[in-house]
Design an enzyme around this catalytic site. Structure first.
Site, PDB file in Angstrom:
ATOM      1  N   GLN A  12    -106.580 -48.890  21.951  1.00  0.00           N
ATOM      2  CA  GLN A  12    -107.632 -49.010  22.969  1.00  0.00           C
ATOM      3  C   GLN A  12    -107.277 -48.227  24.250  1.00  0.00           C
ATOM      4  OE1 GLN A  12    -109.824 -52.728  24.929  1.00  0.00           O
ATOM      5  NE2 GLN A  12    -107.800 -52.511  25.812  1.00  0.00           N
ATOM      6  N   SER A  89     -99.036 -55.130  19.347  1.00  0.00           N
ATOM      7  CA  SER A  89     -99.549 -55.730  20.584  1.00  0.00           C
ATOM      8  C   SER A  89    -100.210 -57.092  20.384  1.00  0.00           C
ATOM      9  CB  SER A  89    -100.541 -54.768  21.247  1.00  0.00           C
ATOM     10  OG  SER A  89    -101.750 -54.750  20.525  1.00  0.00           O
ATOM     11  N   TYR A 100     -89.616 -56.867  13.662  1.00  0.00           N
ATOM     12  CA  TYR A 100     -90.281 -55.574  13.830  1.00  0.00           C
ATOM     13  C   TYR A 100     -90.816 -55.427  15.260  1.00  0.00           C
ATOM     14  CZ  TYR A 100     -93.752 -51.995  13.834  1.00  0.00           C
ATOM     15  OH  TYR A 100     -94.471 -50.895  14.197  1.00  0.00           O
ATOM     16  N   THR A 132     -96.688 -56.441  30.636  1.00  0.00           N
ATOM     17  CA  THR A 132     -97.801 -57.338  30.357  1.00  0.00           C
ATOM     18  C   THR A 132     -97.702 -58.665  31.088  1.00  0.00           C
ATOM     19  OG1 THR A 132     -98.670 -58.768  28.602  1.00  0.00           O
ATOM     20  CG2 THR A 132     -96.494 -57.897  28.232  1.00  0.00           C
ATOM     21  N   GLU A 134     -98.170 -61.318  29.726  1.00  0.00           N
ATOM     22  CA  GLU A 134     -97.526 -62.275  28.811  1.00  0.00           C
ATOM     23  C   GLU A 134     -96.091 -62.578  29.240  1.00  0.00           C
ATOM     24  OE1 GLU A 134     -98.671 -63.974  25.726  1.00  0.00           O
ATOM     25  OE2 GLU A 134    -100.370 -63.642  27.026  1.00  0.00           O
ATOM     26  N   TYR A 156     -93.461 -61.377  20.931  1.00  0.00           N
ATOM     27  CA  TYR A 156     -94.035 -60.199  21.610  1.00  0.00           C
ATOM     28  C   TYR A 156     -93.592 -60.156  23.068  1.00  0.00           C
ATOM     29  CZ  TYR A 156     -97.632 -57.583  24.186  1.00  0.00           C
ATOM     30  OH  TYR A 156     -98.288 -56.736  25.047  1.00  0.00           O
ATOM     31  N   LYS A 160     -91.226 -57.526  25.085  1.00  0.00           N
ATOM     32  CA  LYS A 160     -91.725 -56.815  26.273  1.00  0.00           C
ATOM     33  C   LYS A 160     -90.864 -57.114  27.506  1.00  0.00           C
ATOM     34  CE  LYS A 160     -95.552 -54.487  25.079  1.00  0.00           C
ATOM     35  NZ  LYS A 160     -95.916 -53.137  25.499  1.00  0.00           N
ATOM     36  N   HIS A 186    -107.029 -56.682  29.323  1.00  0.00           N
ATOM     37  CA  HIS A 186    -108.160 -55.788  29.579  1.00  0.00           C
ATOM     38  C   HIS A 186    -108.810 -55.421  28.254  1.00  0.00           C
ATOM     39  CE1 HIS A 186    -104.336 -53.629  29.662  1.00  0.00           C
ATOM     40  NE2 HIS A 186    -104.952 -52.693  28.961  1.00  0.00           N
TER      41      HIS A 186
HETATM   42  P1  NDP Z   1    -103.559 -51.525  20.734  1.00  0.00           P
HETATM   43  O1  NDP Z   1    -103.026 -52.545  19.803  1.00  0.00           O
HETATM   44  O2  NDP Z   1    -105.016 -51.239  20.772  1.00  0.00           O
HETATM   45  O3  NDP Z   1    -102.824 -50.128  20.460  1.00  0.00           O
HETATM   46  C1  NDP Z   1    -101.460 -50.075  20.152  1.00  0.00           C
HETATM   47  C2  NDP Z   1    -101.097 -48.653  19.803  1.00  0.00           C
HETATM   48  O4  NDP Z   1     -99.705 -48.605  19.463  1.00  0.00           O
HETATM   49  C3  NDP Z   1    -101.855 -48.096  18.593  1.00  0.00           C
HETATM   50  O5  NDP Z   1    -102.073 -46.722  18.821  1.00  0.00           O
HETATM   51  C4  NDP Z   1    -100.860 -48.288  17.465  1.00  0.00           C
HETATM   52  O6  NDP Z   1    -101.041 -47.402  16.398  1.00  0.00           O
HETATM   53  C5  NDP Z   1     -99.572 -47.956  18.205  1.00  0.00           C
HETATM   54  N1  NDP Z   1     -98.370 -48.455  17.539  1.00  0.00           N
HETATM   55  C6  NDP Z   1     -98.115 -49.705  17.124  1.00  0.00           C
HETATM   56  N2  NDP Z   1     -96.870 -49.775  16.605  1.00  0.00           N
HETATM   57  C7  NDP Z   1     -96.338 -48.526  16.698  1.00  0.00           C
HETATM   58  C8  NDP Z   1     -95.109 -47.951  16.312  1.00  0.00           C
HETATM   59  N3  NDP Z   1     -94.139 -48.657  15.732  1.00  0.00           N
HETATM   60  N4  NDP Z   1     -94.901 -46.643  16.560  1.00  0.00           N
HETATM   61  C9  NDP Z   1     -95.873 -45.898  17.143  1.00  0.00           C
HETATM   62  N5  NDP Z   1     -97.077 -46.377  17.509  1.00  0.00           N
HETATM   63  C10 NDP Z   1     -97.301 -47.694  17.279  1.00  0.00           C
HETATM   64  O7  NDP Z   1    -103.035 -51.932  22.188  1.00  0.00           O
HETATM   65  P2  NDP Z   1    -103.735 -51.689  23.625  1.00  0.00           P
HETATM   66  O8  NDP Z   1    -104.245 -50.308  23.705  1.00  0.00           O
HETATM   67  O9  NDP Z   1    -104.611 -52.847  23.925  1.00  0.00           O
HETATM   68  O10 NDP Z   1    -102.463 -51.854  24.581  1.00  0.00           O
HETATM   69  C11 NDP Z   1    -101.654 -50.727  24.935  1.00  0.00           C
HETATM   70  C12 NDP Z   1    -100.289 -51.223  25.389  1.00  0.00           C
HETATM   71  O11 NDP Z   1    -100.434 -52.069  26.518  1.00  0.00           O
HETATM   72  C13 NDP Z   1     -99.525 -52.050  24.372  1.00  0.00           C
HETATM   73  O12 NDP Z   1     -98.151 -51.764  24.552  1.00  0.00           O
HETATM   74  C14 NDP Z   1     -99.808 -53.490  24.759  1.00  0.00           C
HETATM   75  O13 NDP Z   1     -98.753 -54.325  24.335  1.00  0.00           O
HETATM   76  C15 NDP Z   1     -99.864 -53.359  26.269  1.00  0.00           C
HETATM   77  N6  NDP Z   1    -100.713 -54.287  26.978  1.00  0.00           N
HETATM   78  C16 NDP Z   1    -102.028 -54.448  26.610  1.00  0.00           C
HETATM   79  C17 NDP Z   1    -102.860 -55.270  27.334  1.00  0.00           C
HETATM   80  C18 NDP Z   1    -104.290 -55.472  26.964  1.00  0.00           C
HETATM   81  O14 NDP Z   1    -104.881 -56.427  27.462  1.00  0.00           O
HETATM   82  N7  NDP Z   1    -104.890 -54.603  26.172  1.00  0.00           N
HETATM   83  C19 NDP Z   1    -102.349 -55.984  28.533  1.00  0.00           C
HETATM   84  C20 NDP Z   1    -100.974 -55.697  28.849  1.00  0.00           C
HETATM   85  C21 NDP Z   1    -100.198 -54.874  28.094  1.00  0.00           C
HETATM   86  P3  NDP Z   1    -102.112 -47.717  15.202  1.00  0.00           P
HETATM   87  O15 NDP Z   1    -103.454 -47.298  15.759  1.00  0.00           O
HETATM   88  O16 NDP Z   1    -101.613 -46.858  14.115  1.00  0.00           O
HETATM   89  O17 NDP Z   1    -102.026 -49.187  14.935  1.00  0.00           O
HETATM   90  P1  GDR Z   2    -103.499 -62.325  24.357  1.00  0.00           P
HETATM   91  O1  GDR Z   2    -104.932 -61.912  23.781  1.00  0.00           O
HETATM   92  O2  GDR Z   2    -102.737 -63.175  23.431  1.00  0.00           O
HETATM   93  O3  GDR Z   2    -103.718 -62.820  25.752  1.00  0.00           O
HETATM   94  O4  GDR Z   2    -102.760 -60.904  24.379  1.00  0.00           O
HETATM   95  P2  GDR Z   2    -105.867 -62.587  22.684  1.00  0.00           P
HETATM   96  O5  GDR Z   2    -107.214 -62.036  22.927  1.00  0.00           O
HETATM   97  O6  GDR Z   2    -105.283 -62.464  21.322  1.00  0.00           O
HETATM   98  O7  GDR Z   2    -105.830 -64.153  23.076  1.00  0.00           O
HETATM   99  C1  GDR Z   2    -106.289 -64.604  24.335  1.00  0.00           C
HETATM  100  C2  GDR Z   2    -106.334 -66.118  24.319  1.00  0.00           C
HETATM  101  O8  GDR Z   2    -107.388 -66.538  23.457  1.00  0.00           O
HETATM  102  C3  GDR Z   2    -106.908 -67.587  22.636  1.00  0.00           C
HETATM  103  N1  GDR Z   2    -107.685 -67.650  21.394  1.00  0.00           N
HETATM  104  C4  GDR Z   2    -107.697 -66.722  20.422  1.00  0.00           C
HETATM  105  N2  GDR Z   2    -107.089 -65.524  20.319  1.00  0.00           N
HETATM  106  C5  GDR Z   2    -107.322 -64.781  19.210  1.00  0.00           C
HETATM  107  N3  GDR Z   2    -106.762 -63.562  19.105  1.00  0.00           N
HETATM  108  N4  GDR Z   2    -108.139 -65.224  18.196  1.00  0.00           N
HETATM  109  C6  GDR Z   2    -108.765 -66.433  18.254  1.00  0.00           C
HETATM  110  O9  GDR Z   2    -109.489 -66.818  17.348  1.00  0.00           O
HETATM  111  C7  GDR Z   2    -108.545 -67.207  19.431  1.00  0.00           C
HETATM  112  N5  GDR Z   2    -109.015 -68.419  19.840  1.00  0.00           N
HETATM  113  C8  GDR Z   2    -108.495 -68.663  21.028  1.00  0.00           C
HETATM  114  C9  GDR Z   2    -105.442 -67.259  22.417  1.00  0.00           C
HETATM  115  O10 GDR Z   2    -104.727 -68.407  21.960  1.00  0.00           O
HETATM  116  C10 GDR Z   2    -105.059 -66.795  23.804  1.00  0.00           C
HETATM  117  O11 GDR Z   2    -104.744 -67.875  24.617  1.00  0.00           O
HETATM  118  C11 GDR Z   2    -103.434 -59.724  24.820  1.00  0.00           C
HETATM  119  C12 GDR Z   2    -102.807 -58.531  24.066  1.00  0.00           C
HETATM  120  O12 GDR Z   2    -103.564 -57.381  24.349  1.00  0.00           O
HETATM  121  C13 GDR Z   2    -101.372 -58.325  24.497  1.00  0.00           C
HETATM  122  O13 GDR Z   2    -100.887 -57.106  23.918  1.00  0.00           O
HETATM  123  C14 GDR Z   2    -101.335 -58.209  26.014  1.00  0.00           C
HETATM  124  O14 GDR Z   2     -99.994 -58.038  26.449  1.00  0.00           O
HETATM  125  C15 GDR Z   2    -101.958 -59.430  26.660  1.00  0.00           C
HETATM  126  O15 GDR Z   2    -103.296 -59.557  26.210  1.00  0.00           O
HETATM  127  C16 GDR Z   2    -101.976 -59.324  28.175  1.00  0.00           C
END
Ligand code: NDP
Ligand code: GDR
Length: 375
Positions: A12, A89, A100, A132, A134, A156, A160, A186
């Site tokens: 994303q 993530s 992993y 993050t 988290e 996770y 991190k 986000h």
């Molecule tokens: P996504 O899960 O959408 O994307 C993760 C990306 O990492 C994908 O491109 C995935 O590839 C790649 N990836 C996963 N494992 C590996 C690996 N071993 N080697 C190389 N590439 C890998 O995450 P977001 O875009 O939502 O988040 C981006 C980053 O920000 C992440 O590090 C996440 O933990 C962190 N983060 C996200 C937040 C959020 O709310 N979105 C908030 C705070 C932090 P593939 O497409 O092949 O799976």
């Molecule tokens: P989070 O995001 O764990 O905060 O991590 P997620 O959307 O998975 O969960 C947010 C909250 O919702 C509750 N929840 C559920 N979650 C999922 N996925 N599915 C369900 O059915 C459901 N029902 C309730 C969860 O328990 C949780 O409390 C995201 C990721 O993008 C991380 O990589 C990033 O670091 C953090 O946000 C900030």
């Protein structure tokens, strides 16, 4: 022309950031994993034919668990900026794949920092680490700021935590321009289908179009500070434009319960909900339908219909109950200001999923079977 290297470009944030940097005139390099199916959907609109002379987007096969691969790519690209966004993530999945996750999310960050150091790029290459909210885990104080103590609650978050501190350590030990963005949740229409917001907006769209009757959810009481990914990738870039590396909270400062996100998403399609029961017995039913807003065939949804049930299979062994960020420092130092509020975010996500499933509906009407396995 500045060169940026994005790990996780197919995710994303990687997709939004790549678009943002290309618009700023950067040459953008991304690391993608080999997969048995195409995995570049989110960046296909940015694709350029490798034969184009003015190509500015380049993809390299790689993996955060492969040091030699990362070192070679960094040596070849000689980036001015590295955005380390790649990670396993999903918090819930990290309980199933803890080793992993530690390798990719924790040691992966070390591999990048060490490659920059060994290749003599300390003066040239700035590094952004995707940290993050988290990290805060079990609530110590609210709102959470750069000085709030960490208490990670999942494999996770623990991985991190290592990545956060190794980034700080390399900054202090070797004077690398390495910074952490501590980003709160986000979302966007590009959000992975198994994160809660996208799971909800997809289900709402499918229910409104009559493709599904109800869906199952986990903890309805969790509270999250939800922003829009488009705003947050701008913050990543701003962090690397500073003279001095530092760590920043990026958040909206507003928190919302999962239950209220569901209510708002259904309201977008004209469905009002009523919740009954408590805990694992809690369920949501259709209380009223505003036919002026409802986008589907009114016969597909009825008042009294069960639309949401709790399923404990989505609960986590340890949960993060409350996240609310204090973005004062990023607003003051970076001049960062989010443009989206929660209503605009939900509207955009529901609208995008309605569009997606209208296409599915057309396929089904034409006799095709459409499978959707997202949880
Ligand atoms: P996504 O899960 O959408 O994307 C993760 C990306 O990492 C994908 O491109 C995935 O590839 C790649 N990836 C996963 N494992 C590996 C690996 N071993 N080697 C190389 N590439 C890998 O995450 P977001 O875009 O939502 O988040 C981006 C980053 O920000 C992440 O590090 C996440 O933990 C962190 N983060 C996200 C937040 C959020 O709310 N979105 C908030 C705070 C932090 P593939 O497409 O092949 O799976
Ligand atoms: P989070 O995001 O764990 O905060 O991590 P997620 O959307 O998975 O969960 C947010 C909250 O919702 C509750 N929840 C559920 N979650 C999922 N996925 N599915 C369900 O059915 C459901 N029902 C309730 C969860 O328990 C949780 O409390 C995201 C990721 O993008 C991380 O990589 C990033 O670091 C953090 O946000 C900030």
């Amino acid at each position: 022309m500045k060169k940026a290297l994005i790990t996780g470009i197919t995710g994303q944030d990687g997709a939004y950031l790549a678009e943002f940097l290309l618009e700023k005139g950067y040459e953008v390099h991304g690391i993608k994993r080999r997969s048995s199916l195409f995995n570049t959907d989110r960046i296909d609109h940015l694709y350029q034919d490798p034969h184009d002379e003015d190509q500015r987007l380049f993809l390299h096969y790689g993996d955060l668990t492969d040091s030699m691969n990362l070192t070679r790519i960094i040596q070849e690209v000689q980036p001015d900026e590295i955005y380390n966004l790649a990670a396993m993530s999903h918090v819930k999945v990290s309980f199933d794949t803890p080793e992993y996750t530690a390798n990719a999310d924790g040691l992966g960050t070390l591999r990048i920092l060490e490659a920059v150091r060994l290749l003599g790029l300390v003066e040239k290459t700035k590094i952004y680490q995707a940290s993050t909210s988290e990290l805060y885990g079990l609530v110590q104080e609210v709102p959470q700021s750069e000085t709030t103590p960490f208490y990670p609650r999942s494999p996770y978050a623990v991985a991190k935590l290592y990545a956060y501190w190794i980034t700080v350590n390399y900054r202090e030990a070797y004077h690398i321009h390495a910074s952490n963005g501590i980003l709160f949740n986000h979302e966007s229409p590009l959000r992975g289908e198994t994160f809660v917001t996208r799971k909800i907006t997809r289900a709402v769209a499918k229910i409104a179009l009559g493709l599904q009757n109800q869906f199952f959810i986990g903890n309805l009481d969790a509270q999250r500070d939800w922003g829009h990914a488009k705003d947050y990738v701008e913050a990543m870039w701003l962090i690397l434009q500073q003279d001095t590396p530092d760590d920043y909270v990026i958040a909206t400062g507003i928190t919302t319960r999962v239950r209220d996100f569901i209510i708002k998403a259904f309201a977008r399609v004209g469905i009002q909900l009523t919740f009954e029961g408590t805990g694992v017995e809690e369920k949501a039913y259709v209380a009223a339908i505003d036919t002026d807003v409802f986008p589907g065939d009114p016969k597909t949804v009825s008042v009294g219909q069960l639309v949401v049930s709790v399923d404990p299979k989505y609960f986590r062994p340890t949960e993060v109950e409350l996240l609310i960020g204090d973005p004062s420092k990023s607003k003051k130092v970076l001049g960062w200001e989010p443009k989206y509020d929660l209503e605009a975010l939900i509207n955009e996500m529901v609208e995008a999923d309605l569009m997606l499933f209208r296409k599915n509906l057309d396929l089904i009407k034409a006799g095709h079977e459409v499978l959707n396995q997202a949880e």
